[in-house]
Design a protein around this motif. Sequence first.
Motif, PDB file in Angstrom:
ATOM      1  N   PRO A  70       7.816  -7.636 -23.851  1.00  0.00           N
ATOM      2  CA  PRO A  70       8.972  -6.839 -23.413  1.00  0.00           C
ATOM      3  C   PRO A  70       8.617  -5.596 -22.612  1.00  0.00           C
ATOM      4  N   GLN A  71       7.419  -5.063 -22.797  1.00  0.00           N
ATOM      5  CA  GLN A  71       7.063  -3.854 -22.052  1.00  0.00           C
ATOM      6  C   GLN A  71       6.921  -4.114 -20.554  1.00  0.00           C
ATOM      7  N   PHE A  72       6.850  -5.397 -20.146  1.00  0.00           N
ATOM      8  CA  PHE A  72       6.714  -5.734 -18.730  1.00  0.00           C
ATOM      9  C   PHE A  72       8.027  -6.196 -18.092  1.00  0.00           C
ATOM     10  N   HIS A  73       9.062  -6.384 -18.882  1.00  0.00           N
ATOM     11  CA  HIS A  73      10.282  -6.987 -18.361  1.00  0.00           C
ATOM     12  C   HIS A  73      10.979  -6.145 -17.302  1.00  0.00           C
ATOM     13  N   ALA A  74      11.151  -4.845 -17.550  1.00  0.00           N
ATOM     14  CA  ALA A  74      11.970  -4.025 -16.664  1.00  0.00           C
ATOM     15  C   ALA A  74      11.377  -3.941 -15.262  1.00  0.00           C
ATOM     16  N   LYS A  91      15.002 -11.508 -24.203  1.00  0.00           N
ATOM     17  CA  LYS A  91      15.183 -10.304 -25.006  1.00  0.00           C
ATOM     18  C   LYS A  91      13.854  -9.917 -25.673  1.00  0.00           C
ATOM     19  N   PRO A  92      13.667  -8.619 -25.965  1.00  0.00           N
ATOM     20  CA  PRO A  92      14.433  -7.515 -25.405  1.00  0.00           C
ATOM     21  C   PRO A  92      14.067  -7.294 -23.939  1.00  0.00           C
ATOM     22  N   VAL A  93      15.049  -6.902 -23.142  1.00  0.00           N
ATOM     23  CA  VAL A  93      14.846  -6.785 -21.698  1.00  0.00           C
ATOM     24  C   VAL A  93      14.009  -5.568 -21.333  1.00  0.00           C
ATOM     25  N   ALA A  94      13.827  -4.663 -22.271  1.00  0.00           N
ATOM     26  CA  ALA A  94      13.008  -3.468 -22.067  1.00  0.00           C
ATOM     27  C   ALA A  94      12.794  -2.826 -23.433  1.00  0.00           C
ATOM     28  N   LEU A  95      11.939  -1.817 -23.462  1.00  0.00           N
ATOM     29  CA  LEU A  95      11.704  -1.092 -24.705  1.00  0.00           C
ATOM     30  C   LEU A  95      12.464   0.230 -24.766  1.00  0.00           C
ATOM     31  N   THR A  96      13.145   0.585 -23.665  1.00  0.00           N
ATOM     32  CA  THR A  96      13.999   1.770 -23.669  1.00  0.00           C
ATOM     33  C   THR A  96      15.291   1.445 -22.939  1.00  0.00           C
ATOM     34  N   VAL A  97      16.345   2.149 -23.319  1.00  0.00           N
ATOM     35  CA  VAL A  97      17.634   1.979 -22.648  1.00  0.00           C
ATOM     36  C   VAL A  97      17.521   2.395 -21.187  1.00  0.00           C
ATOM     37  N   ASP A  99      14.915   2.194 -19.136  1.00  0.00           N
ATOM     38  CA  ASP A  99      14.277   1.148 -18.333  1.00  0.00           C
ATOM     39  C   ASP A  99      15.228  -0.017 -18.092  1.00  0.00           C
ATOM     40  N   ALA A 100      15.964  -0.396 -19.121  1.00  0.00           N
ATOM     41  CA  ALA A 100      16.936  -1.480 -18.953  1.00  0.00           C
ATOM     42  C   ALA A 100      17.998  -1.082 -17.933  1.00  0.00           C
ATOM     43  N   GLY A 101      18.452   0.156 -17.987  1.00  0.00           N
ATOM     44  CA  GLY A 101      19.458   0.616 -17.042  1.00  0.00           C
ATOM     45  C   GLY A 101      18.967   0.583 -15.609  1.00  0.00           C
ATOM     46  N   ARG A 102      17.693   0.930 -15.401  1.00  0.00           N
ATOM     47  CA  ARG A 102      17.134   0.887 -14.049  1.00  0.00           C
ATOM     48  C   ARG A 102      17.109  -0.542 -13.519  1.00  0.00           C
ATOM     49  N   GLU A 300      25.028  -5.406 -18.701  1.00  0.00           N
ATOM     50  CA  GLU A 300      25.727  -4.417 -19.516  1.00  0.00           C
ATOM     51  C   GLU A 300      25.607  -4.767 -21.000  1.00  0.00           C
ATOM     52  N   GLU A 301      25.678  -6.055 -21.324  1.00  0.00           N
ATOM     53  CA  GLU A 301      25.493  -6.447 -22.723  1.00  0.00           C
ATOM     54  C   GLU A 301      24.079  -6.124 -23.188  1.00  0.00           C
ATOM     55  N   ALA A 302      23.094  -6.396 -22.330  1.00  0.00           N
ATOM     56  CA  ALA A 302      21.708  -6.107 -22.689  1.00  0.00           C
ATOM     57  C   ALA A 302      21.539  -4.629 -23.032  1.00  0.00           C
ATOM     58  N   ILE A 303      22.175  -3.763 -22.262  1.00  0.00           N
ATOM     59  CA  ILE A 303      22.078  -2.321 -22.508  1.00  0.00           C
ATOM     60  C   ILE A 303      22.762  -1.952 -23.818  1.00  0.00           C
ATOM     61  N   ARG A 304      23.929  -2.530 -24.081  1.00  0.00           N
ATOM     62  CA  ARG A 304      24.632  -2.217 -25.334  1.00  0.00           C
ATOM     63  C   ARG A 304      23.796  -2.602 -26.548  1.00  0.00           C
ATOM     64  N   VAL A 305      23.146  -3.752 -26.490  1.00  0.00           N
ATOM     65  CA  VAL A 305      22.297  -4.178 -27.601  1.00  0.00           C
ATOM     66  C   VAL A 305      21.115  -3.227 -27.766  1.00  0.00           C
ATOM     67  N   LEU A 306      20.495  -2.822 -26.660  1.00  0.00           N
ATOM     68  CA  LEU A 306      19.375  -1.885 -26.737  1.00  0.00           C
ATOM     69  C   LEU A 306      19.807  -0.533 -27.297  1.00  0.00           C
TER      70      LEU A 306
END
Length: 320
Positions: A70-74, A91-97, A99-102, A300-306
């Motif tokens: 997951p640390q490489f996904h974003a 999942k998880p798409v990132a380790l921080t919200v 990074d996922a938002g970017r 947006e769902e990915a961010i809500r879960v994170l």
Amino acid sequence: MKPRIAVLGCGYWGSNHVRTLKALGALYAVSDANRDRAEGFASEQECLALAPDELFEREEIDAIVMALPPQFHAETAIRAVEAGKDVLVEKPVALTVEDAGRAVKAAQDNSRVYMVGHVLRFHPAFEKLKALVDAGELGEVRYIHSHRLGLGKFHTENDALWDLAPHDLSMILAITGAAPVEVHGEGAAALDHLSDFAHLHMRFPGNLRGHLFASRLNPYRERRLTVVGTKGMAVFDDVEPWERKLAVYHHSIWQDSGQWAFTADEPHYIAVEQGMPLTRELEHFIHCIQTREEPRTNGEEAIRVLQVLTAGTVRHQRAS
């Protein structure tokens, strides 16, 4: 025409994507940091084996499925969408919200499909459960709880909460239709500083409550989601055979002479169409690539879960 999709990351779950996309006629290439592994899958599935950098340079590749640590996904997703590729990120798409938002913003800015691999949203039993809830069959939903227990897998970067809970959080958020207003997390680390057991307690608008328990150090498997409403209760149990995966319990509760009384029926098992969730998820991804529709499990769902995972994360020292 089917889109030409590449899979980046041919580990345990990535290999399932490879085989499923091949069966769907959409697999174009595979890639992995381990070149030998990629070439083995390419030979087996009769597709190209490409170095990771080549995926972004090949104009004929329409989309990339990413099943990386997951640390490489974003960063990888950002590179892909900027190269004109649609993406499905596990999942998880990132380790921080952040990074996922970017990554999600990069996909929006480049008009690319961004989908997260919350595969249980495509399970026929969950789809039927959500339809029952939406139709009011259970009355007003008051409480949701999920248990996801088993032995393994163990990761160096993400704990039991981040590895196991996204599936259940995705389903819970789909049922509630709202983010929790309060999240409290509890965890326990038995092996090192990462939690092997995790509890999440959530309060939603309207005082709806939710509870999640995840464990990767448990002697038995449990995959159960329970929804409690004012008219009935439903249980999605993925360990059960297909004819018993979705059960509905109807009940009545009232006060009689100042005392509570109730009636409870035996479970009524709901017929569920059989189908592999991963196949249905990838069919949906292909459909979104072709039609440019927004995915059911979007960024947006990915961010809500994170956001929920972050709020519920508990850090630990090494167990003594």
